[in-house]
Design a protein around this motif. Structure first.
Motif, PDB file in Angstrom:
ATOM      1  N   GLU A 176      -4.150   9.667   6.116  1.00 25.52           N
ATOM      2  CA  GLU A 176      -4.086   8.545   6.918  1.00 25.52           C
ATOM      3  C   GLU A 176      -4.662   7.410   6.060  1.00 25.52           C
ATOM      4  O   GLU A 176      -4.497   6.210   6.330  1.00 25.52           O
ATOM      5  CB  GLU A 176      -4.480   8.759   8.009  1.00 25.52           C
ATOM      6  CG  GLU A 176      -3.698   9.686   9.134  1.00 25.52           C
ATOM      7  CD  GLU A 176      -4.095  10.054  10.450  1.00 25.52           C
ATOM      8  OE1 GLU A 176      -5.175   9.351  10.868  1.00 25.52           O
ATOM      9  OE2 GLU A 176      -3.456  10.737  11.114  1.00 25.52           O
ATOM     10  N   LYS A 177      -6.320   7.621   5.631  1.00 26.39           N
ATOM     11  CA  LYS A 177      -6.562   6.694   4.826  1.00 26.39           C
ATOM     12  C   LYS A 177      -7.286   6.925   3.495  1.00 26.39           C
ATOM     13  O   LYS A 177      -7.228   8.268   2.989  1.00 26.39           O
ATOM     14  CB  LYS A 177      -7.854   6.180   5.620  1.00 26.39           C
ATOM     15  CG  LYS A 177      -8.969   7.309   6.033  1.00 26.39           C
ATOM     16  CD  LYS A 177      -9.976   6.869   7.075  1.00 26.39           C
ATOM     17  CE  LYS A 177     -10.928   8.142   7.142  1.00 26.39           C
ATOM     18  NZ  LYS A 177     -12.443   7.372   7.960  1.00 26.39           N
ATOM     19  N   ASN A 178      -7.713   6.078   2.827  1.00 24.93           N
ATOM     20  CA  ASN A 178      -8.432   6.351   1.415  1.00 24.93           C
ATOM     21  C   ASN A 178      -9.602   7.143   1.695  1.00 24.93           C
ATOM     22  O   ASN A 178     -10.532   6.654   2.321  1.00 24.93           O
ATOM     23  CB  ASN A 178      -8.584   5.162   0.718  1.00 24.93           C
ATOM     24  CG  ASN A 178      -9.009   5.210  -0.529  1.00 24.93           C
ATOM     25  OD1 ASN A 178      -9.885   6.011  -1.054  1.00 24.93           O
ATOM     26  ND2 ASN A 178      -8.506   4.734  -1.495  1.00 24.93           N
ATOM     27  N   ASP A 203      -1.617  11.836  -2.533  1.00 25.90           N
ATOM     28  CA  ASP A 203      -1.648  10.443  -2.396  1.00 25.90           C
ATOM     29  C   ASP A 203      -2.866  10.106  -1.420  1.00 25.90           C
ATOM     30  O   ASP A 203      -3.058  11.009  -0.563  1.00 25.90           O
ATOM     31  CB  ASP A 203      -0.269   9.990  -1.450  1.00 25.90           C
ATOM     32  CG  ASP A 203      -0.392   8.369  -1.283  1.00 25.90           C
ATOM     33  OD1 ASP A 203      -0.152   7.706  -2.137  1.00 25.90           O
ATOM     34  OD2 ASP A 203      -0.519   7.990  -0.015  1.00 25.90           O
ATOM     35  N   ASP A 204      -3.387   9.123  -1.914  1.00 23.48           N
ATOM     36  CA  ASP A 204      -4.934   8.895  -1.410  1.00 23.48           C
ATOM     37  C   ASP A 204      -4.803   7.457  -0.161  1.00 23.48           C
ATOM     38  O   ASP A 204      -5.526   6.594  -0.346  1.00 23.48           O
ATOM     39  CB  ASP A 204      -5.592   8.424  -2.347  1.00 23.48           C
ATOM     40  CG  ASP A 204      -7.326   8.514  -1.922  1.00 23.48           C
ATOM     41  OD1 ASP A 204      -7.325   9.148  -0.946  1.00 23.48           O
ATOM     42  OD2 ASP A 204      -8.090   8.167  -2.712  1.00 23.48           O
ATOM     43  N   GLY A 205      -3.760   7.707   0.582  1.00 17.22           N
ATOM     44  CA  GLY A 205      -3.614   6.452   1.652  1.00 17.22           C
ATOM     45  C   GLY A 205      -3.322   5.356   1.147  1.00 17.22           C
ATOM     46  O   GLY A 205      -3.796   4.229   1.463  1.00 17.22           O
ATOM     47  N   SER A 206      -2.000   5.210   0.390  1.00 18.53           N
ATOM     48  CA  SER A 206      -1.559   4.131  -0.272  1.00 18.53           C
ATOM     49  C   SER A 206      -1.140   3.412   0.883  1.00 18.53           C
ATOM     50  O   SER A 206      -0.893   3.695   1.940  1.00 18.53           O
ATOM     51  CB  SER A 206      -0.373   4.593  -1.408  1.00 18.53           C
ATOM     52  OG  SER A 206      -0.886   5.351  -2.449  1.00 18.53           O
ATOM     53  N   ARG A 207      -0.765   1.892   0.485  1.00 12.15           N
ATOM     54  CA  ARG A 207      -0.213   0.855   1.203  1.00 12.15           C
ATOM     55  C   ARG A 207       1.141   1.160   1.878  1.00 12.15           C
ATOM     56  O   ARG A 207       1.894   2.126   1.077  1.00 12.15           O
ATOM     57  CB  ARG A 207      -0.193  -0.461   0.748  1.00 12.15           C
ATOM     58  CG  ARG A 207      -1.587  -0.989   0.213  1.00 12.15           C
ATOM     59  CD  ARG A 207      -1.628  -2.246   0.040  1.00 12.15           C
ATOM     60  NE  ARG A 207      -0.604  -2.787  -0.986  1.00 12.15           N
ATOM     61  CZ  ARG A 207      -1.140  -2.933  -2.386  1.00 12.15           C
ATOM     62  NH1 ARG A 207      -2.337  -2.684  -2.611  1.00 12.15           N
ATOM     63  NH2 ARG A 207      -0.341  -3.122  -3.432  1.00 12.15           N
ATOM     64  N   ASN A 247     -11.446  13.770  -3.035  1.00  9.47           N
ATOM     65  CA  ASN A 247     -10.783  14.580  -2.029  1.00  9.47           C
ATOM     66  C   ASN A 247      -9.368  14.454  -2.432  1.00  9.47           C
ATOM     67  O   ASN A 247      -8.845  15.499  -2.240  1.00  9.47           O
ATOM     68  CB  ASN A 247     -10.933  13.347  -0.577  1.00  9.47           C
ATOM     69  CG  ASN A 247     -10.149  13.953   0.453  1.00  9.47           C
ATOM     70  OD1 ASN A 247      -8.779  13.596   0.573  1.00  9.47           O
ATOM     71  ND2 ASN A 247     -10.394  14.985   1.321  1.00  9.47           N
ATOM     72  N   ASN A 248      -8.964  13.552  -3.045  1.00 14.20           N
ATOM     73  CA  ASN A 248      -7.560  13.415  -3.453  1.00 14.20           C
ATOM     74  C   ASN A 248      -7.318  14.427  -4.541  1.00 14.20           C
ATOM     75  O   ASN A 248      -5.992  15.299  -4.730  1.00 14.20           O
ATOM     76  CB  ASN A 248      -6.965  12.123  -3.921  1.00 14.20           C
ATOM     77  CG  ASN A 248      -5.608  11.493  -4.021  1.00 14.20           C
ATOM     78  OD1 ASN A 248      -4.913  12.595  -2.953  1.00 14.20           O
ATOM     79  ND2 ASN A 248      -5.280  11.085  -5.040  1.00 14.20           N
TER      80      ASN A 248
END
Length: 262
Positions: A75-77, A49-53, A82-83
């Motif tokens: 923690e953040k996109n 996961d790439d820092g989803s809401r 990176n993902n």
């Protein structure tokens, strides 16, 4: 009344299902549910996961016990490169099935995956098997069972020859980074995949391709969970003049990037 015959279980213990995810938790749940309905089991499922809401992270918490995936959070996109890197780094099996969360596997996908895995196990020179595309790759050598070997030469005409690697659903060896390097994390949008495409060609990657490339999976986006890649007018326009300029630009750029090793 004729009773339905349950789908026989298909087990792939040597394959990890790697799914990249960003703000499309309903699509992710649909993908996992479909694999379950198809009786398909993997050595492990990794969701990067790439820092989803927060609401999507909550949904992941809710479905994680049901599907038993390993959730790699951040923690953040930090971008697609990176993902993809952290997802692939987590894989422990010999093979990786990479699928983005907005795809739906059809029943025909399971035997095609089994055949692709068999071919890769028998032929150590194969780096990847592709299952989906937006257009038919122009240079193919049939090898049987619906698959063809993708052929590349800088002398072949056109620019579509460069699209041998793609981030569309594919099976690859988990040693992929050792041959082709890691995804660039300093680039945004779909540029990390573009650079990987050039690296795949420069390092003489070898791939097979399912010729009926629209039969195995369906890509489905909705207004609620749209595509997370935003493309500008010049990349999408069907205007004849714009499309012609775009064609020549891509031809020049891709040949230059390949020859320059960029």
């Amino acid at each position: 009344m004729k009773q339905s015959v349950p789908t026989p279980a298909a087990r792939f213990p040597e394959v990890t299902l790697l799914i990249t995810h960003y703000n499309r938790s309903s699509s992710l749940a649909r993908l996992l549910a479909t694999f379950e309905e198809l009786g398909t089991h993997f050595g492990e499922i990794v969701v990067s996961d790439d820092g989803s809401r927060p609401e999507h992270q909550q949904r992941l918490r809710e479905i994680q016990p049901q599907y038993g995936f390993r959730w790699l959070a951040t923690e953040k996109n930090r971008g697609l490169g990176n993902n993809l890197n952290k997802g692939q780094d987590a894989v422990k099996t010999a093979y990786t099935l990479y699928i983005q969360e907005d795809f739906i596997p059809n029943p025909e996908f399971v035997p095609a995956l089994a055949e692709a895995l068999r071919r890769m196990q028998q032929d150590p020179s194969l780096d990847m098997a592709r299952f989906y595309a937006y257009f038919k790759y122009p240079y193919l050598k049939p090898v049987g069972d619906g698959f063809s070997e993708m052929q590349f030469s800088i002398r072949y005409p056109g620019y579509k020859k460069f699209y041998m690697y793609s981030d569309h659903p594919h099976l690859r060896r988990s040693t992929f980074f050792q041959r082709f390097g890691r995804y660039r994390e300093d680039l945004r949008g779909d540029m990390p995949e573009y650079r990987m495409m050039i690296s795949f060609l420069k390092n003489k990657g070898k791939a097979i391709y399912f010729e009926r490339y629209r039969d195995l999976l369906t890509q489905s986006n909705s207004s609620v969970e749209p595509s997370t890649i935003k493309r500008n007018f010049l990349r999408e326009s069907d205007n004849f003049l714009v499309a012609t300029v775009r064609h020549f630009y891509r031809h020049i750029k891709m040949n230059w990037d390949y020859l320059a090793g960029r």
